[in-house]
Scaffold this motif. Structure first.
Motif, short mmCIF file in Angstrom:
data_model
loop_
_atom_site.label_atom_id
_atom_site.label_comp_id
_atom_site.label_asym_id
_atom_site.label_seq_id
_atom_site.Cartn_x
_atom_site.Cartn_y
_atom_site.Cartn_z
N PHE A 62 0.76 -1.06 0.05
CA PHE A 62 -0.15 -0.12 -0.01
C PHE A 62 0.80 1.36 -0.03
CE2 PHE A 62 -1.84 3.46 2.40
CZ PHE A 62 -3.02 3.68 1.73
N CYS A 63 0.74 2.00 -1.09
CA CYS A 63 1.39 3.41 -1.10
C CYS A 63 0.94 4.40 -0.32
CB CYS A 63 1.59 3.70 -2.63
SG CYS A 63 2.71 5.37 -2.71
N ASP A 64 1.64 4.88 0.76
CA ASP A 64 1.01 5.89 1.41
C ASP A 64 0.86 7.10 1.04
OD1 ASP A 64 1.40 4.21 3.86
OD2 ASP A 64 3.52 4.62 4.02
N ASP A 65 1.27 7.21 -0.27
CA ASP A 65 1.62 8.69 -0.86
C ASP A 65 0.00 8.81 -1.82
OD1 ASP A 65 2.75 11.03 -1.25
OD2 ASP A 65 4.48 10.43 -2.09
N CYS A 66 0.20 7.55 -2.51
CA CYS A 66 -0.81 7.63 -3.78
C CYS A 66 -1.89 6.71 -3.47
CB CYS A 66 -0.39 7.44 -5.10
SG CYS A 66 0.29 5.91 -5.23
N SER A 67 -1.89 5.93 -2.19
CA SER A 67 -3.07 5.04 -1.89
C SER A 67 -3.20 3.92 -2.53
CB SER A 67 -4.39 5.96 -1.77
OG SER A 67 -4.02 6.63 -0.60
N LYS A 68 -2.13 3.69 -3.78
CA LYS A 68 -2.58 2.57 -4.69
C LYS A 68 -2.21 1.30 -3.92
CE LYS A 68 -1.77 2.25 -9.66
NZ LYS A 68 -0.95 2.37 -10.78
N VAL A 69 -2.85 0.18 -4.30
CA VAL A 69 -2.40 -1.18 -3.58
C VAL A 69 -1.85 -2.24 -4.86
CG1 VAL A 69 -3.30 -3.48 -2.53
CG2 VAL A 69 -4.05 -1.06 -1.87
N TYR A 70 -0.66 -2.57 -4.43
CA TYR A 70 -0.08 -3.60 -5.28
C TYR A 70 0.12 -5.06 -5.00
CZ TYR A 70 1.77 0.80 -7.39
OH TYR A 70 2.05 2.25 -7.69
N CYS A 71 -0.13 -5.83 -5.98
CA CYS A 71 -0.30 -7.34 -5.37
C CYS A 71 1.32 -7.73 -5.77
CB CYS A 71 -1.01 -8.13 -6.21
SG CYS A 71 -2.82 -7.98 -5.93
N LEU A 72 2.29 -8.11 -4.72
CA LEU A 72 3.59 -8.64 -5.02
C LEU A 72 3.45 -9.84 -5.65
CD1 LEU A 72 4.96 -7.18 -1.64
CD2 LEU A 72 4.82 -6.10 -3.70
N THR A 73 4.45 -10.14 -6.57
CA THR A 73 4.42 -11.29 -7.59
C THR A 73 5.27 -12.36 -6.74
OG1 THR A 73 6.08 -10.30 -8.80
CG2 THR A 73 3.81 -10.12 -9.68
N LYS A 74 5.98 -11.82 -6.09
CA LYS A 74 6.87 -13.12 -5.37
C LYS A 74 6.53 -12.68 -3.65
CE LYS A 74 10.85 -13.00 -8.14
NZ LYS A 74 10.39 -14.02 -9.11
N PRO A 75 5.23 -13.35 -3.30
CA PRO A 75 4.89 -13.00 -2.03
C PRO A 75 5.38 -13.74 -0.83
CG PRO A 75 3.51 -14.19 -3.19
CD PRO A 75 4.46 -14.56 -4.05
N GLU A 76 6.52 -14.72 -1.19
CA GLU A 76 7.00 -15.59 -0.04
C GLU A 76 7.94 -14.93 0.49
OE1 GLU A 76 8.64 -17.42 -3.42
OE2 GLU A 76 6.56 -16.64 -3.88
N PHE A 77 8.07 -15.16 2.14
CA PHE A 77 8.92 -14.46 2.89
C PHE A 77 9.15 -15.62 4.17
CE2 PHE A 77 4.76 -13.08 3.75
CZ PHE A 77 4.60 -13.26 5.10
N GLU A 78 10.06 -15.21 5.02
CA GLU A 78 10.33 -16.04 6.05
C GLU A 78 9.61 -15.71 7.14
OE1 GLU A 78 11.64 -18.98 7.44
OE2 GLU A 78 12.70 -18.49 5.74
N PRO A 79 8.40 -16.45 7.36
CA PRO A 79 7.46 -15.94 8.73
C PRO A 79 8.05 -16.19 9.95
CG PRO A 79 7.10 -18.11 7.71
CD PRO A 79 8.07 -17.62 6.97
N PRO A 80 7.39 -15.40 10.93
CA PRO A 80 8.04 -15.33 12.55
C PRO A 80 7.63 -16.78 12.92
CG PRO A 80 5.87 -14.01 12.06
CD PRO A 80 6.47 -14.52 10.82
N VAL A 81 8.46 -17.03 13.86
CA VAL A 81 8.19 -18.37 14.57
C VAL A 81 6.91 -18.17 15.70
CG1 VAL A 81 9.09 -19.82 16.34
CG2 VAL A 81 10.69 -18.85 14.77
#
Lengths: 137, 137
Positions: A96-115
């Motif tokens: 979410f862009c704080d400036d223009c309020s546009k929302v983008y879907c990230l194409t590589k959504p994987e990440f290292e989740p918290p324990v």
DNA sequence: CGTATGTTTGCAACATTGTTGCAGAATAAA
DNA sequence: TTTATTCTGCAACAATGTTGCAAACATACG
């Protein structure tokens, strides 16, 4: 081409090609980002009723053609589901862009989740990152 | 003790100790999890008006005494902000139990975030994990 | 004490987002 | 064509949240 893409999306889910569905998909595909229902409706050619648009969105949500993104404060946005990524069902990441309020879907959504604490089991991850987008930086 | 904790929370932010504020904090502290406004109001001793509760929540949100969590579909929950963690302002992680629908604030919210596309700059991360909690597994 | 000032509360009203019921229009199937 | 299905628009409703106004309450000051 756009018309083709719309036909493919509807065909994959065995959904009939109604005027409102075609228009909603066109608007979402053309915008390239997530939109709220009022956003979508204001861009539709044809002047459809609020109810019709919501019913169309509900069908798309049920069929996973689109997905919803809940922003801070409860605003809900709708975006096309591109399932190019393997873990698309598990990881959902949006920007979410704080400036223009546009929302983008990230194409590589994987990440290292918290324990997680002992006894907790994760089924899915929804990440909303806020900041400045490439258009606004 | 609960009364003390309420006084501390309000005192830190220079907020007067009004009946509704005290009650809302008591309910949130006693529940230990995030609650919706109807949840909160139904547990209040004193029968406060919907408007009063919303105004109390708004003040708390503005002062960072509480924070809101937006669930899938746009439901908004409210929870006490415990800032024991260093990166509490940057990382917010919550857990939604698919079984009992309880929402937990994760006390170690940091994680390895995904790499953003060129030109995007992150200011904050809001992660919502869903799954099964320790009570339901 | 009394008065002025500021805050909290309740009520009514409104806005927004979303759903449901019903009837008519359009579409597809027989 | 007739039948059945599905879309659509309208009206109504529900839930969540905000705003304006006036009464109640507390606080400060003379």
């Amino acid at each position: 081409m756009l018309q083709e893409e719309v036909s493919i999306l509807l065909g994959q889910k065995n959904m009939s090609k109604t005027p409102c569905r075609v228009e909603v998909l066109r608007v979402l595909l053309e915008s390239g980002s997530a939109l709220s229902e009022p956003d979508i409706r204001s861009r539709l050619n044809g002047g459809f009723d609020r109810t019709t648009v919501y019913r169309t969105l509900r069908s798309f949500l049920d069929q996973d053609v689109i997905h919803s993104i809940s922003l801070e404060g409860g605003t809900v946005m709708y975006a096309i589901t591109h399932q190019k990524e393997k873990h698309a069902e598990l990881f959902h990441s949006h920007f979410f862009c704080d400036d223009c309020s546009k929302v983008y879907c990230l194409t590589k959504p994987e990440f290292e989740p918290p324990v997680l604490p002992e006894g907790f089991k994760a089924n899915g991850y929804d990440l909303l990152i806020n900041g400045t987008c490439n258009n606004c930086s």
